[in-house]
Write an enzyme that holds these catalytic residues in place. Structure first.
Site, PDB file in Angstrom:
ATOM      1  N   ASP A   1       0.395   3.251   4.395  1.00 40.96           N
ATOM      2  CA  ASP A   1      -0.538   4.069   3.527  1.00 40.96           C
ATOM      3  C   ASP A   1      -1.720   4.680   4.346  1.00 40.96           C
ATOM      4  O   ASP A   1      -2.113   5.646   4.330  1.00 40.96           O
ATOM      5  CB  ASP A   1      -1.120   2.888   2.235  1.00 40.96           C
ATOM      6  CG  ASP A   1      -1.803   1.786   3.015  1.00 40.96           C
ATOM      7  OD1 ASP A   1      -1.603   1.569   4.181  1.00 40.96           O
ATOM      8  OD2 ASP A   1      -2.176   0.899   1.998  1.00 40.96           O
TER       9      ASP A   1
ATOM     10  N   VAL B   1     -11.646   3.985   0.539  1.00 35.00           N
ATOM     11  CA  VAL B   1     -10.656   4.897  -0.541  1.00 35.00           C
ATOM     12  C   VAL B   1      -9.753   3.672  -1.422  1.00 35.00           C
ATOM     13  O   VAL B   1      -9.297   3.047  -0.662  1.00 35.00           O
ATOM     14  CB  VAL B   1      -9.950   5.893  -0.084  1.00 35.00           C
ATOM     15  CG1 VAL B   1     -11.012   7.000   0.615  1.00 35.00           C
ATOM     16  CG2 VAL B   1      -9.032   5.615   1.344  1.00 35.00           C
TER      17      VAL B   1
ATOM     18  N   GLY C   1       0.956  -1.239   0.105  1.00 37.85           N
ATOM     19  CA  GLY C   1      -0.120   0.117  -0.016  1.00 37.85           C
ATOM     20  C   GLY C   1       0.861   1.258  -0.119  1.00 37.85           C
ATOM     21  O   GLY C   1       0.239   2.295  -0.682  1.00 37.85           O
TER      22      GLY C   1
ATOM     23  N   ASP D   1      -5.562  -0.224  -2.507  1.00 37.70           N
ATOM     24  CA  ASP D   1      -6.183  -1.228  -3.204  1.00 37.70           C
ATOM     25  C   ASP D   1      -7.537  -1.589  -2.765  1.00 37.70           C
ATOM     26  O   ASP D   1      -7.779  -1.394  -1.501  1.00 37.70           O
ATOM     27  CB  ASP D   1      -5.360  -2.541  -3.369  1.00 37.70           C
ATOM     28  CG  ASP D   1      -5.394  -3.427  -2.128  1.00 37.70           C
ATOM     29  OD1 ASP D   1      -4.967  -2.925  -1.067  1.00 37.70           O
ATOM     30  OD2 ASP D   1      -5.960  -4.655  -2.071  1.00 37.70           O
TER      31      ASP D   1
ATOM     32  N   ASP E   1      -6.247   2.547   9.824  1.00 39.35           N
ATOM     33  CA  ASP E   1      -7.708   2.480  10.006  1.00 39.35           C
ATOM     34  C   ASP E   1      -8.059   1.963  11.500  1.00 39.35           C
ATOM     35  O   ASP E   1      -7.879   2.875  12.263  1.00 39.35           O
ATOM     36  CB  ASP E   1      -8.201   1.303   9.078  1.00 39.35           C
ATOM     37  CG  ASP E   1      -9.561   1.206   8.985  1.00 39.35           C
ATOM     38  OD1 ASP E   1     -10.312   2.005   9.685  1.00 39.35           O
ATOM     39  OD2 ASP E   1     -10.136   0.133   8.414  1.00 39.35           O
TER      40      ASP E   1
HETATM   41  P1  IMP Z   1      -5.588  -1.512  10.073  1.00 37.92           P
HETATM   42  O1  IMP Z   1      -4.720  -2.511  10.667  1.00 37.92           O
HETATM   43  O2  IMP Z   1      -7.053  -1.643  10.320  1.00 37.92           O
HETATM   44  O3  IMP Z   1      -5.110   0.083  10.532  1.00 37.92           O
HETATM   45  O4  IMP Z   1      -5.534  -1.158   8.563  1.00 37.92           O
HETATM   46  C1  IMP Z   1      -4.484  -1.073   7.875  1.00 37.92           C
HETATM   47  C2  IMP Z   1      -4.644  -1.673   6.483  1.00 37.92           C
HETATM   48  O5  IMP Z   1      -5.872  -1.900   5.936  1.00 37.92           O
HETATM   49  C3  IMP Z   1      -3.906  -0.503   5.470  1.00 37.92           C
HETATM   50  O6  IMP Z   1      -2.415  -0.822   5.455  1.00 37.92           O
HETATM   51  C4  IMP Z   1      -4.671  -0.968   4.169  1.00 37.92           C
HETATM   52  O7  IMP Z   1      -3.870  -1.964   3.616  1.00 37.92           O
HETATM   53  C5  IMP Z   1      -6.118  -1.454   4.743  1.00 37.92           C
HETATM   54  N1  IMP Z   1      -7.046  -0.377   4.582  1.00 37.92           N
HETATM   55  C6  IMP Z   1      -7.747   0.044   5.547  1.00 37.92           C
HETATM   56  N2  IMP Z   1      -8.697   1.039   5.159  1.00 37.92           N
HETATM   57  C7  IMP Z   1      -8.481   0.882   3.925  1.00 37.92           C
HETATM   58  C8  IMP Z   1      -9.261   1.861   2.630  1.00 37.92           C
HETATM   59  O8  IMP Z   1     -10.122   2.695   2.842  1.00 37.92           O
HETATM   60  N3  IMP Z   1      -8.725   1.311   1.351  1.00 37.92           N
HETATM   61  C9  IMP Z   1      -7.800   0.371   1.133  1.00 37.92           C
HETATM   62  N4  IMP Z   1      -7.104  -0.129   2.166  1.00 37.92           N
HETATM   63  C10 IMP Z   1      -7.564  -0.068   3.369  1.00 37.92           C
HETATM   64 MG    MG Z   2      -4.091  -3.293   1.513  1.00 38.44          MG
END
Ligand code: IMP
Ligand code: MG
Length: 181
Positions: free
Chosen positions: A102, A155, A46, A161, A105
């Site tokens: 990237d 997004v 990402g 992606d 979340d």
């Molecule tokens: P987290 O571990 O929930 O913080 O998620 C992180 C990973 O989820 C990011 O590095 C992305 O690869 C993926 N991700 C989270 N939200 C999105 C989005 O809106 N679009 C694309 N990928 C996302």
């Molecule tokens: Mg991803």
């Protein structure tokens, strides 16, 4: 224009906007690390575009390592599981580490990565993300550098992606709901 642009509900950040923001973040990082030797750890795939465009704006000697992780979201999997794909972690002992990702979340991925890197004894550790979703997080992650705060929407583009597609879009936009499973 790329045909895939039609798959966006709307564009959030065009390339010029992204680049202007990268100029600002790169200037801050360059100032903050001017007397320190930086080790950048980029989380692929990402952060690929973000990493390439940001690092070219930082005129400091630095080391770069990339790694990739798989994180599972949703109820089908045990939450919080983050699998590191590479066999060995980069050597960060005594280094000033900056993690690039990237998007922030839930914070799950970055919390797991940070924990793993901290165990390897870095001198300092900070996080830089291009995007941060404005939501309560299950895992609190302090990111010293954030490109843009966004609403909780899915997004794509500029590295991000949906099912491995749209990474090549030059802008970041909200994916049309009818295209998501
Ligand atoms: P987290 O571990 O929930 O913080 O998620 C992180 C990973 O989820 C990011 O590095 C992305 O690869 C993926 N991700 C989270 N939200 C999105 C989005 O809106 N679009 C694309 N990928 C996302
Ligand atoms: Mg991803």
């Amino acid at each position: 224009m790329l045909a895939v642009l039609r798959d966006l509900e709307r564009v959030l950040f065009d390339q010029a906007t992204i680049f202007r923001r990268l100029d600002e973040i790169a200037a801050r990082i360059s100032r903050d690390y001017r007397h320190k030797e930086l080790t950048v750890i980029a989380v692929l795939n990402g952060s690929l575009m973000f990493m390439a465009d940001l690092l070219r704006r930082i005129p400091l000697p630095l080391k770069l390592d990339c790694l990739s992780v798989v994180s599972y979201h949703g109820k089908a999997r045990a939450s919080g599981e983050v699998i590191f794909k590479q066999i060995s972690m980069p050597d960060v002992q005594g280094r000033h580490v900056l993690i690039l990702d990237d998007i922030l979340d839930s914070g799950n991925t970055l919390t797991a990565l940070r924990k793993k890197l901290v165990a390897a004894g870095p001198r300092s550790i900070n996080v830089c993300v291009l995007l941060s979703k404005n939501r309560p997080r299950a895992y609190a992650v302090e990111a010293g550098y954030v490109g843009f705060e966004i609403k909780v929407e899915f997004v794509v583009g500029y590295g991000l992606d949906y099912d491995e597609r749209y990474r090549n879009l030059p802008c970041i936009g909200v994916l049309r709901k009818d295209l998501m499973k």
